[in-house]
Design an enzyme around this catalytic site. Structure first.
Site, PDB file in Angstrom:
ATOM      1  N   TYR A   1      42.330  21.772  -2.191  1.00 28.23           N
ATOM      2  CA  TYR A   1      43.322  20.608  -3.454  1.00 28.23           C
ATOM      3  C   TYR A   1      43.561  21.030  -4.640  1.00 28.23           C
ATOM      4  O   TYR A   1      43.179  22.239  -5.521  1.00 28.23           O
ATOM      5  CB  TYR A   1      41.469  20.891  -4.181  1.00 28.23           C
ATOM      6  CG  TYR A   1      40.888  19.688  -4.245  1.00 28.23           C
ATOM      7  CD1 TYR A   1      41.594  18.287  -4.487  1.00 28.23           C
ATOM      8  CD2 TYR A   1      40.377  19.477  -5.375  1.00 28.23           C
ATOM      9  CE1 TYR A   1      41.288  17.055  -4.806  1.00 28.23           C
ATOM     10  CE2 TYR A   1      39.839  18.216  -6.365  1.00 28.23           C
ATOM     11  CZ  TYR A   1      40.759  16.584  -5.963  1.00 28.23           C
ATOM     12  OH  TYR A   1      40.019  16.014  -5.966  1.00 28.23           O
TER      13      TYR A   1
ATOM     14  N   ARG B   1      49.798  41.165  -5.219  1.00 27.18           N
ATOM     15  CA  ARG B   1      49.056  41.921  -6.362  1.00 27.18           C
ATOM     16  C   ARG B   1      50.428  42.767  -7.506  1.00 27.18           C
ATOM     17  O   ARG B   1      51.199  43.413  -6.141  1.00 27.18           O
ATOM     18  CB  ARG B   1      47.722  42.427  -6.233  1.00 27.18           C
ATOM     19  CG  ARG B   1      48.271  43.407  -5.406  1.00 27.18           C
ATOM     20  CD  ARG B   1      46.440  44.632  -4.904  1.00 27.18           C
ATOM     21  NE  ARG B   1      47.129  45.734  -4.036  1.00 27.18           N
ATOM     22  CZ  ARG B   1      46.849  45.897  -2.797  1.00 27.18           C
ATOM     23  NH1 ARG B   1      45.880  44.724  -2.044  1.00 27.18           N
ATOM     24  NH2 ARG B   1      46.435  46.611  -2.067  1.00 27.18           N
TER      25      ARG B   1
ATOM     26  N   ASN C   1      -7.572  -3.586  17.131  1.00 26.32           N
ATOM     27  CA  ASN C   1      -6.351  -4.253  17.741  1.00 26.32           C
ATOM     28  C   ASN C   1      -5.265  -3.185  17.280  1.00 26.32           C
ATOM     29  O   ASN C   1      -4.976  -3.139  15.791  1.00 26.32           O
ATOM     30  CB  ASN C   1      -6.381  -5.702  16.595  1.00 26.32           C
ATOM     31  CG  ASN C   1      -5.088  -6.080  16.889  1.00 26.32           C
ATOM     32  OD1 ASN C   1      -4.740  -5.565  17.402  1.00 26.32           O
ATOM     33  ND2 ASN C   1      -5.139  -6.841  15.276  1.00 26.32           N
TER      34      ASN C   1
ATOM     35  N   ARG D   1       0.896  -1.324  -0.611  1.00 27.04           N
ATOM     36  CA  ARG D   1      -0.069  -0.124  -0.329  1.00 27.04           C
ATOM     37  C   ARG D   1       0.777   1.210   0.170  1.00 27.04           C
ATOM     38  O   ARG D   1       0.314   2.177  -0.457  1.00 27.04           O
ATOM     39  CB  ARG D   1      -0.947   0.034   1.014  1.00 27.04           C
ATOM     40  CG  ARG D   1      -2.040  -0.547   0.927  1.00 27.04           C
ATOM     41  CD  ARG D   1      -2.458  -1.322   2.523  1.00 27.04           C
ATOM     42  NE  ARG D   1      -2.179  -1.873   3.325  1.00 27.04           N
ATOM     43  CZ  ARG D   1      -2.732  -3.074   4.530  1.00 27.04           C
ATOM     44  NH1 ARG D   1      -3.642  -2.296   4.813  1.00 27.04           N
ATOM     45  NH2 ARG D   1      -1.777  -3.391   5.353  1.00 27.04           N
TER      46      ARG D   1
HETATM   47  C1  UD1 Z   1      -2.321  -5.742  11.482  1.00 22.64           C
HETATM   48  C2  UD1 Z   1      -3.780  -6.649  11.890  1.00 22.64           C
HETATM   49  C3  UD1 Z   1      -4.985  -5.756  12.200  1.00 22.64           C
HETATM   50  C4  UD1 Z   1      -4.651  -4.791  13.091  1.00 22.64           C
HETATM   51  C5  UD1 Z   1      -3.392  -3.732  12.753  1.00 22.64           C
HETATM   52  C6  UD1 Z   1      -2.895  -2.750  13.485  1.00 22.64           C
HETATM   53  C7  UD1 Z   1      -3.524  -8.591  11.278  1.00 22.64           C
HETATM   54  C8  UD1 Z   1      -4.032  -9.645  10.285  1.00 22.64           C
HETATM   55  N1  UD1 Z   1      -4.039  -7.752  11.038  1.00 22.64           N
HETATM   56  O1  UD1 Z   1      -3.590  -5.153   9.475  1.00 22.64           O
HETATM   57  O2  UD1 Z   1      -5.990  -6.171  13.157  1.00 22.64           O
HETATM   58  O3  UD1 Z   1      -5.634  -3.124  13.178  1.00 22.64           O
HETATM   59  O4  UD1 Z   1      -2.428  -4.351  12.053  1.00 22.64           O
HETATM   60  O5  UD1 Z   1      -2.340  -1.850  13.177  1.00 22.64           O
HETATM   61  O6  UD1 Z   1      -2.783  -8.887  11.546  1.00 22.64           O
HETATM   62  N2  UD1 Z   1       3.964  -8.908   8.328  1.00 22.64           N
HETATM   63  C9  UD1 Z   1       5.038  -9.156   8.359  1.00 22.64           C
HETATM   64  N3  UD1 Z   1       5.022 -10.675   7.165  1.00 22.64           N
HETATM   65  C10 UD1 Z   1       3.610 -10.853   6.465  1.00 22.64           C
HETATM   66  C11 UD1 Z   1       2.454  -9.413   6.989  1.00 22.64           C
HETATM   67  C12 UD1 Z   1       2.612  -8.618   7.542  1.00 22.64           C
HETATM   68  O7  UD1 Z   1       6.348  -9.182   8.913  1.00 22.64           O
HETATM   69  O8  UD1 Z   1       3.040 -11.593   6.190  1.00 22.64           O
HETATM   70  C13 UD1 Z   1       4.575  -7.591   9.798  1.00 22.64           C
HETATM   71  C14 UD1 Z   1       4.492  -6.469   8.618  1.00 22.64           C
HETATM   72  O9  UD1 Z   1       5.552  -5.868   7.989  1.00 22.64           O
HETATM   73  C15 UD1 Z   1       3.957  -5.377   9.652  1.00 22.64           C
HETATM   74  C16 UD1 Z   1       3.262  -6.105  10.197  1.00 22.64           C
HETATM   75  O10 UD1 Z   1       3.574  -6.817  10.714  1.00 22.64           O
HETATM   76  O11 UD1 Z   1       4.107  -4.486  10.429  1.00 22.64           O
HETATM   77  C17 UD1 Z   1       1.376  -5.553  10.192  1.00 22.64           C
HETATM   78  O12 UD1 Z   1       0.414  -6.213   8.961  1.00 22.64           O
HETATM   79  P1  UD1 Z   1       0.152  -5.495   8.225  1.00 22.64           P
HETATM   80  O13 UD1 Z   1      -0.473  -6.194   6.607  1.00 22.64           O
HETATM   81  O14 UD1 Z   1       0.542  -3.740   7.819  1.00 22.64           O
HETATM   82  O15 UD1 Z   1      -1.177  -5.519   8.860  1.00 22.64           O
HETATM   83  P2  UD1 Z   1      -2.615  -4.529   8.889  1.00 22.64           P
HETATM   84  O16 UD1 Z   1      -3.405  -4.688   7.364  1.00 22.64           O
HETATM   85  O17 UD1 Z   1      -2.101  -3.207   9.097  1.00 22.64           O
HETATM   86 CA    CA Z   2      -0.440  -2.545   9.103  1.00 21.37          CA
END
Ligand code: UD1
Ligand code: CA
Length: 457
Positions: free
Chosen positions: A386, A439, A169, A15
């Site tokens: 330089y 000069r 959350n 995103r």
């Molecule tokens: C997530 C939560 C949501 C919460 C929000 C808070 C889930 C399914 N949803 O959503 O409930 O309100 O965070 O900000 O957990 N990441 C990985 N590996 C992956 C996917 C994500 O390491 O495969 C890490 C991302 O780098 C990030 C974090 O997990 O730092 C959250 O992932 P992101 O995809 O941003 O979750 P949200 O859709 O924001």
């Molecule tokens: Ca997030």
């Protein structure tokens, strides 16, 4: 009880629409992941695991690798998948595990400490930090029944009624190590092709574990960053927090809405910061300083009662008390400006020391030079440091007067109390107390103007 921290930071961050992984985007001078790692470090965990994706090498540069174990999530299959990738690094650990998101950088030590305390007090197996977001954006919604959390529903899967819920959350969890066994039971969310960590709440409750959701903190501390717009919002939240702290400690801002100051900066009492000032890196600004508009100070130390005039750039340098720098001056790395010295309009200084009370007021370049006390550097003076291959040093001792438009071809020394006549090109050392002029003598041709051939004749 022992504490380990896991930071989930492997997501691609689609995103953000960027070739840079999301957690490496910059927030007030540091990548998001570094802000989170700092908060994790502050609560004092015995192990810190950072889950990374394809950007591992780049992310490692920004993290204190002594205290951190890196885990690789090969396939980005969701937040539960990310936590699963951390399991080998958590092997044998028994205690509490704090789960943080790499994209939630405004979280504070204070908030995490409160959360850890609540988790212990309530004797929960799984605790979740929630906050109130109005509007609730795309955060996961907290579904409660009779006041107690029953599950989390992701925005995409929420009914229109559930979408109205503003308790969301934060993505911050604290769980006993025994809860990790439940990761296996998390089903694949077919619509998204991901394993949601959020599902762990309802699974834990079903298995008879004690789980609780705690409404703590606010959006200004728990905002998650998924888009550039959210990154900008987080920057504003952080700026507001830092400015409030500075004002509390006695700093005046003329217009705080255009100022950017890193978390690491320290500013003394009664210093005044004008609009559009940027202070980055680890900078220290003393007491009773004035920083006029459009200036940028990076990794520098500014002592008390210093004036930094408009549009000045100071990088990795030191300015001692009562000195004045600018307008339109540039202190490049490694410069030290002595107390009560004056560096004026359009002066560039590089890797040089300027002694106490010395002045370079206009249009000058000083590079690789050591300048003593009470020296006057005339307008347009240039140290020629330089030769196209190597850099050489210029030494200008105390009480020297360099006339305007002079060039000092390094290596060269100008002895104590010596004078250099305006317009001179100095290629040899000038002994103390001498006058050096290079000069040519002036020739006056009398009546020349009258004798000059007239136009068209
Ligand atoms: C997530 C939560 C949501 C919460 C929000 C808070 C889930 C399914 N949803 O959503 O409930 O309100 O965070 O900000 O957990 N990441 C990985 N590996 C992956 C996917 C994500 O390491 O495969 C890490 C991302 O780098 C990030 C974090 O997990 O730092 C959250 O992932 P992101 O995809 O941003 O979750 P949200 O859709 O924001
Ligand atoms: Ca997030």
């Amino acid at each position: 009880m022992k504490l380990a921290t896991v930071i989930l930071a492997a997501g691609a961050g689609t995103r953000m629409k960027s070739s840079t992984p999301k957690v490496l985007h910059n927030l007030m001078g540091k990548p998001l992941i570094a802000h989170v790692a700092e908060a994790a470090k502050a609560v004092g965990s015995s192990r810190c695991v950072v889950v990374l994706g394809n950007h591992t090498q780049e992310a490692k540069k920004h993290l204190d690798s002594d205290k951190t174990t890196f885990a690789l999530q090969k396939k980005q299959d969701g937040t539960a998948g990310a936590l699963r990738s951390a399991l080998p690094a958590l092997k044998g650990f028994e205690g509490n595990i704090l789960i943080l998101s790499g994209d939630t950088p405004l979280v504070t030590q204070n908030l995490l400490t409160k959360f850890i305390k609540l988790h212990k007090q309530k004797k929960e197996d799984l605790s979740l930090m929630t906050f109130d977001a109005t509007p609730p954006h795309a955060y996961g919604r907290i579904i409660r029944s009779e006041g107690k959390i029953s599950r989390i529903v992701e925005d995409k899967d929420a009914t229109s009624e559930e979408k109205l819920i503003t308790e969301v959350n934060s993505g911050i969890y604290l769980m006993k190590s025994s809860i990790l066994n439940l990761l296996r039971s998390i089903p694949l969310n077919k619509a998204k092709g991901e394993y949601y960590l959020t599902d762990i709440v309802s699974i834990a409750l079903k298995k008879g574990f004690k789980a609780g959701a705690h409404l703590l903190g606010s959006e200004t501390e728990l905002t998650g960053i998924n888009t550039r717009a959210e990154l900008h919002r987080a920057t504003l939240f952080l700026r507001e927090r830092l400015v409030a702290e500075f004002m509390q400690s006695g700093v005046t801002f003329i217009d705080s809405s255009s100022v950017f100051i890193s978390k690491e900066t320290k500013i003394g009492q009664d210093t005044v910061i004008y609009p559009n000032v940027h202070i980055e890196g680890r900078s220290v600004i003393g007491k009773k300083c004035i920083v006029y508009p459009n200036s940028r100070i990076l990794d520098s130390i500014i002592a008390d009662e210093v004036t930094i005039k408009d549009s000045t750039v100071i990088e990795s340098s030191e300015v001692k008390s009562k000195a004045s720098v600018g307008p339109f001056a540039h202190l490049r790395p490694g410069s030290v400006i002595g107390s009560s010295a004056k560096i004026g309009n359009f002066v560039e200084i590089k890797k040089s020391v300027v002694g106490k009370g010395s002045k370079a007021s206009h249009l000058t370049y000083i590079g690789d030079a050591v300048i003593g006390k009470d020296v006057n550097i005339g307008a347009g003076t240039i140290t020629c440091n330089y030769d196209g291959k190597n850099k050489f040093k210029t030494e200008i001792h105390d009480d020297v007067f360099i006339g305007s438009d002079s060039q000092l071809v390094a290596p060269v020394k100008v002895g104590k109390g010596a004078y250099v006549g305006a317009g001179s090109t100095i290629t040899r050392d000038v002994p103390p107390g001498a006058l050096a002029v290079t000069r040519t003598h002036q020739k006056n041709i009398y009546g020349w103007a009258k004798k000059r051939p007239q136009k068209g004749k």
